[in-house]
Motif scaffolding. Structure first.
Motif, PDB file in Angstrom:
ATOM      1  N   LYS A 166       0.808  -1.220   0.000  1.00 61.97           N
ATOM      2  CA  LYS A 166       0.000   0.000   0.000  1.00 61.97           C
ATOM      3  C   LYS A 166       0.843   1.272   0.000  1.00 61.97           C
ATOM      4  CE  LYS A 166      -4.058  -2.030   2.218  1.00 61.97           C
ATOM      5  NZ  LYS A 166      -4.987  -1.975   3.370  1.00 61.97           N
ATOM      6  N   LYS A 167       2.062   1.195   0.532  1.00 62.80           N
ATOM      7  CA  LYS A 167       2.985   2.343   0.558  1.00 62.80           C
ATOM      8  C   LYS A 167       2.364   3.564   1.246  1.00 62.80           C
ATOM      9  CE  LYS A 167       6.101   0.056  -1.730  1.00 62.80           C
ATOM     10  NZ  LYS A 167       7.310  -0.441  -1.038  1.00 62.80           N
ATOM     11  N   HIS A 168       1.650   3.308   2.340  1.00 67.42           N
ATOM     12  CA  HIS A 168       1.078   4.417   3.101  1.00 67.42           C
ATOM     13  C   HIS A 168       2.182   5.255   3.734  1.00 67.42           C
ATOM     14  CE1 HIS A 168      -2.966   3.380   2.479  1.00 67.42           C
ATOM     15  NE2 HIS A 168      -3.157   2.525   3.466  1.00 67.42           N
ATOM     16  N   SER A 169       2.001   6.568   3.726  1.00 67.90           N
ATOM     17  CA  SER A 169       2.874   7.454   4.498  1.00 67.90           C
ATOM     18  C   SER A 169       2.360   7.478   5.935  1.00 67.90           C
ATOM     19  CB  SER A 169       2.841   8.858   3.906  1.00 67.90           C
ATOM     20  OG  SER A 169       1.600   9.491   4.193  1.00 67.90           O
ATOM     21  N   PRO A 170       3.132   8.047   6.884  1.00 74.38           N
ATOM     22  CA  PRO A 170       2.615   8.168   8.250  1.00 74.38           C
ATOM     23  C   PRO A 170       1.271   8.884   8.326  1.00 74.38           C
ATOM     24  CG  PRO A 170       4.971   8.527   8.268  1.00 74.38           C
ATOM     25  CD  PRO A 170       4.574   8.402   6.822  1.00 74.38           C
ATOM     26  N   GLN A 188       3.202  19.587  11.332  1.00 74.79           N
ATOM     27  CA  GLN A 188       4.112  20.572  11.932  1.00 74.79           C
ATOM     28  C   GLN A 188       5.561  20.110  11.896  1.00 74.79           C
ATOM     29  OE1 GLN A 188       2.536  21.176  15.886  1.00 74.79           O
ATOM     30  NE2 GLN A 188       0.592  21.976  15.091  1.00 74.79           N
ATOM     31  N   ASN A 189       5.757  18.805  11.825  1.00 79.62           N
ATOM     32  CA  ASN A 189       7.112  18.254  11.789  1.00 79.62           C
ATOM     33  C   ASN A 189       7.537  17.852  10.381  1.00 79.62           C
ATOM     34  OD1 ASN A 189       8.369  17.796  14.694  1.00 79.62           O
ATOM     35  ND2 ASN A 189       6.143  17.520  14.864  1.00 79.62           N
ATOM     36  N   GLY A 190       6.835  18.377   9.377  1.00 79.17           N
ATOM     37  CA  GLY A 190       7.290  18.208   8.005  1.00 79.17           C
ATOM     38  C   GLY A 190       6.605  17.152   7.182  1.00 79.17           C
ATOM     39  N   ALA A 191       5.561  16.529   7.692  1.00 78.16           N
ATOM     40  CA  ALA A 191       4.858  15.519   6.892  1.00 78.16           C
ATOM     41  C   ALA A 191       4.208  16.177   5.684  1.00 78.16           C
ATOM     42  CB  ALA A 191       3.798  14.820   7.735  1.00 78.16           C
ATOM     43  N   GLN A 192       4.347  15.548   4.518  1.00 81.74           N
ATOM     44  CA  GLN A 192       3.776  16.078   3.277  1.00 81.74           C
ATOM     45  C   GLN A 192       2.283  15.781   3.242  1.00 81.74           C
ATOM     46  OE1 GLN A 192       6.042  14.330   0.097  1.00 81.74           O
ATOM     47  NE2 GLN A 192       7.967  15.256   0.773  1.00 81.74           N
ATOM     48  N   VAL A 193       1.489  16.841   3.382  1.00 79.21           N
ATOM     49  CA  VAL A 193       0.058  16.670   3.545  1.00 79.21           C
ATOM     50  C   VAL A 193      -0.612  16.160   2.267  1.00 79.21           C
ATOM     51  CG1 VAL A 193      -0.624  19.014   2.899  1.00 79.21           C
ATOM     52  CG2 VAL A 193      -1.969  17.774   4.582  1.00 79.21           C
ATOM     53  N   ILE A 196       1.019  10.835  -1.681  1.00 81.48           N
ATOM     54  CA  ILE A 196       0.137   9.808  -2.248  1.00 81.48           C
ATOM     55  C   ILE A 196       0.662   8.421  -1.904  1.00 81.48           C
ATOM     56  CG2 ILE A 196      -0.688  11.267  -4.128  1.00 81.48           C
ATOM     57  CD1 ILE A 196       1.245   9.825  -5.998  1.00 81.48           C
ATOM     58  N   ASN A 197      -0.259   7.490  -1.774  1.00 81.83           N
ATOM     59  CA  ASN A 197       0.121   6.105  -1.537  1.00 81.83           C
ATOM     60  C   ASN A 197       0.136   5.332  -2.855  1.00 81.83           C
ATOM     61  OD1 ASN A 197      -2.579   5.761  -2.147  1.00 81.83           O
ATOM     62  ND2 ASN A 197      -3.196   5.151  -0.078  1.00 81.83           N
ATOM     63  N   LYS A 198       0.205   4.023  -2.773  1.00 83.35           N
ATOM     64  CA  LYS A 198       0.291   3.207  -3.986  1.00 83.35           C
ATOM     65  C   LYS A 198      -0.941   3.379  -4.864  1.00 83.35           C
ATOM     66  CE  LYS A 198       2.508  -0.045  -6.338  1.00 83.35           C
ATOM     67  NZ  LYS A 198       3.856   0.167  -6.901  1.00 83.35           N
ATOM     68  N   ALA A 199      -2.092   3.678  -4.256  1.00 81.86           N
ATOM     69  CA  ALA A 199      -3.338   3.868  -5.003  1.00 81.86           C
ATOM     70  C   ALA A 199      -3.519   5.309  -5.463  1.00 81.86           C
ATOM     71  CB  ALA A 199      -4.524   3.446  -4.149  1.00 81.86           C
ATOM     72  N   SER A 200      -2.472   6.122  -5.296  1.00 82.13           N
ATOM     73  CA  SER A 200      -2.494   7.537  -5.702  1.00 82.13           C
ATOM     74  C   SER A 200      -3.502   8.369  -4.905  1.00 82.13           C
ATOM     75  CB  SER A 200      -2.780   7.685  -7.206  1.00 82.13           C
ATOM     76  OG  SER A 200      -1.799   7.032  -7.973  1.00 82.13           O
ATOM     77  N   MET A 201      -3.818   7.914  -3.703  1.00 81.60           N
ATOM     78  CA  MET A 201      -4.736   8.656  -2.843  1.00 81.60           C
ATOM     79  C   MET A 201      -3.945   9.476  -1.825  1.00 81.60           C
ATOM     80  SD  MET A 201      -7.842   5.951  -2.144  1.00 81.60           S
ATOM     81  CE  MET A 201      -8.907   7.181  -1.407  1.00 81.60           C
ATOM     82  N   CYS A 228      -7.188  17.953  -5.555  1.00 78.35           N
ATOM     83  CA  CYS A 228      -6.254  16.931  -6.056  1.00 78.35           C
ATOM     84  C   CYS A 228      -7.052  15.698  -6.483  1.00 78.35           C
ATOM     85  CB  CYS A 228      -5.271  16.572  -4.948  1.00 78.35           C
ATOM     86  SG  CYS A 228      -3.979  15.434  -5.457  1.00 78.35           S
ATOM     87  N   THR A 229      -6.645  15.073  -7.591  1.00 76.72           N
ATOM     88  CA  THR A 229      -7.387  13.925  -8.103  1.00 76.72           C
ATOM     89  C   THR A 229      -6.589  12.628  -7.940  1.00 76.72           C
ATOM     90  OG1 THR A 229      -6.510  14.229 -10.346  1.00 76.72           O
ATOM     91  CG2 THR A 229      -8.589  15.329  -9.808  1.00 76.72           C
ATOM     92  N   VAL A 230      -7.302  11.541  -7.812  1.00 76.78           N
ATOM     93  CA  VAL A 230      -6.682  10.212  -7.829  1.00 76.78           C
ATOM     94  C   VAL A 230      -6.318   9.915  -9.280  1.00 76.78           C
ATOM     95  CG1 VAL A 230      -6.987   7.777  -7.304  1.00 76.78           C
ATOM     96  CG2 VAL A 230      -8.092   9.508  -5.867  1.00 76.78           C
ATOM     97  N   SER A 231      -5.042   9.708  -9.560  1.00 75.55           N
ATOM     98  CA  SER A 231      -4.587   9.623 -10.949  1.00 75.55           C
ATOM     99  C   SER A 231      -5.230   8.475 -11.717  1.00 75.55           C
ATOM    100  CB  SER A 231      -3.055   9.484 -10.988  1.00 75.55           C
ATOM    101  OG  SER A 231      -2.645   8.302 -10.331  1.00 75.55           O
TER     102      SER A 231
END
Length: 418
Positions: A166-170, A188-193, A196-201, A228-231
């Protein structure tokens, strides 16, 4: 007689030595485990003189653990153990003695991932804990927040994806397993809001699909892109939210209205089309949930957009007999639709109106498609489409009452279809 192999005294001594060593290792693992759980930092420091801090512990599976179904023991890294059980003092002690927050287990999870996977869920219905159980739960929640802060302060990678399919980010994990306060702390600590994960979500896609208003609100405040769209599909957060809210479960629970309004108020493009040409209104019309359809129309949803297969929102609405029985809603959709197009590109009529009970309606609607509106009615429809529901009361202040009534007062079903 066959040869009989006799074990010598050296072999027996070697076996005894191995058993003794195994026993000592097991005892060391058990002592370090207990010290981490009890947050006994002095014992942790002492044991780490003889035990590598980044080497897994082998410990007995607890009776309440799912791991007991697999084996009597399981392995876990000391730092993952401290994170899983929300032990901030133990976590800090391990980090200060060289523990690597980025070391992964056999499933590809880092310490931060473990923290989020095991985030304690407490009730938000009480503002201040009163009972003893509530106080215990509040302490666990506070310890979890402390652990997360400690990890971030000691260089945990807040954008490291899980090493699974799934390649989920935190942030994705926080949406799936956590609560919304985690999101702002990670951001606040730099997470990219908008990661995208493996499903482009993105995390916002996931939060919107779950109709979690608090998470959606927090992500938007942290800079999430509402359009933003799911590719792979072209779906936006708005369309995903509308799909869930229009499902049987969404209708049964009366869920999603606040979440959808929040997205619309923050600039979600109401007429955005996915790869098949569907808009949020197409999906809402197929579900037939009146409050969602009215909300989209209030934000100027265009009832005349066609999908790639030539289907209008009212075509989707007429697919289901249960929708057609709501005559007032059908009248409202007809009031916003022109020209009325009843077939798709293959010339097929909606399945709902093909039912025998709707024969008269089917014939009436077909006749409507053959009779163009007057110029006056076309102008009225254009005004409604341009100004929408949101600005109709603004127009009421500037138009003669009779004219405004002729534009915005919805007539009954029979009037529209005569």
């Amino acid at each position: 007689m066959g040869n009989i192999t006799k074990r010598g005294s050296r072999d027996l001594v070697a076996d005894s030595t191995i058993l003794l060593e195994d026993s000592l290792v097991a005892a060391l693992h058990s002592r370090l485990y207990e010290a981490i759980i009890k947050e006994d930092c002095n014992t942790i420091k002492t044991l780490l003189r003889d035990y590598p801090v980044n080497q897994p512990l082998t410990i007995p599976a607890k009776p309440t653990s799912y791991r007991r179904l697999l084996s009597q023991t399981y392995t876990i890294l000391p730092i993952h153990l401290a994170a899983e059980y929300c032990k901030p003092q133990s976590l800090l002690c391990l980090l200060q003695h060289g523990a690597d927050p980025e070391v992964r287990d056999d499933q590809g999870f880092t310490t931060l991932h473990q923290m989020l996977l095991n985030w304690p869920i407490t009730s938000a219905s009480w503002a201040k804990p009163n009972t003893e159980i509530q106080k215990i739960l509040a302490d666990i929640q506070n310890n979890a927040v402390m652990c997360l802060r400690i990890l971030c302060e000691h260089g945990a990678q807040v954008n490291a994806p899980v090493g699974d399919r799934k390649k989920h980010s935190p942030l994705h994990l926080a949406i799936t397993y956590g609560t919304y306060p985690i999101l702002s702390l990670l951001a606040q600590n730099g997470a990219q809001v908008n990661a995208i994960n493996k499903a482009s979500m993105t995390p916002l896609h996931m939060a919107a699909e779950k109709l979690d208003k608090n998470m959606v609100e927090t992500l938007i405040a942290c800079g999430a892109n509402v359009n933003c769209t799911v590719s792979s599909t072209g779906s936006t957060a708005l369309k995903l939210a509308v799909c869930t809210a229009s499902s049987k479960a969404g209708q049964l629970l009366a869920a999603g209205v606040d979440c959808i309004r929040l997205l619309l108020n923050h600039g979600a493009q109401v007429n955005a089309q996915d790869h098949e040409g569907h808009t949020a209104l197409h999906k809402a019309c197929f579900g037939g949930r009146e409050v969602i359809i009215n909300l989209l129309l209030e934000f100027e949803a265009n009832a005349n957009i066609l999908t790639r297969n030539g289907e209008s929102p009212i075509y989707m609405y007429l697919q289901r007999g249960s929708n057609i029985r709501n005559e007032m809603l059908l009248a409202r959709l007809l009031y916003h639709t022109y020209p009325l197009k009843l077939t798709n590109k293959q010339g097929i009529l909606p399945a709902g109106i093909m039912q025998p009970e709707f024969q008269f309606l089917r014939e009436t609607l077909i006749n409507l498609t053959k009779n163009p509106l007057s110029l006056e009615d076309i102008c009225k429809r254009n005004i409604r489409n341009v100004f929408g529901e949101r600005y109709k009361f603004y127009l009421k202040q500037h138009l003669p009452g009779k004219l405004w009534n002729s534009i915005y007062i919805f007539y009954d079903f029979d009037y529209l279809l005569k």
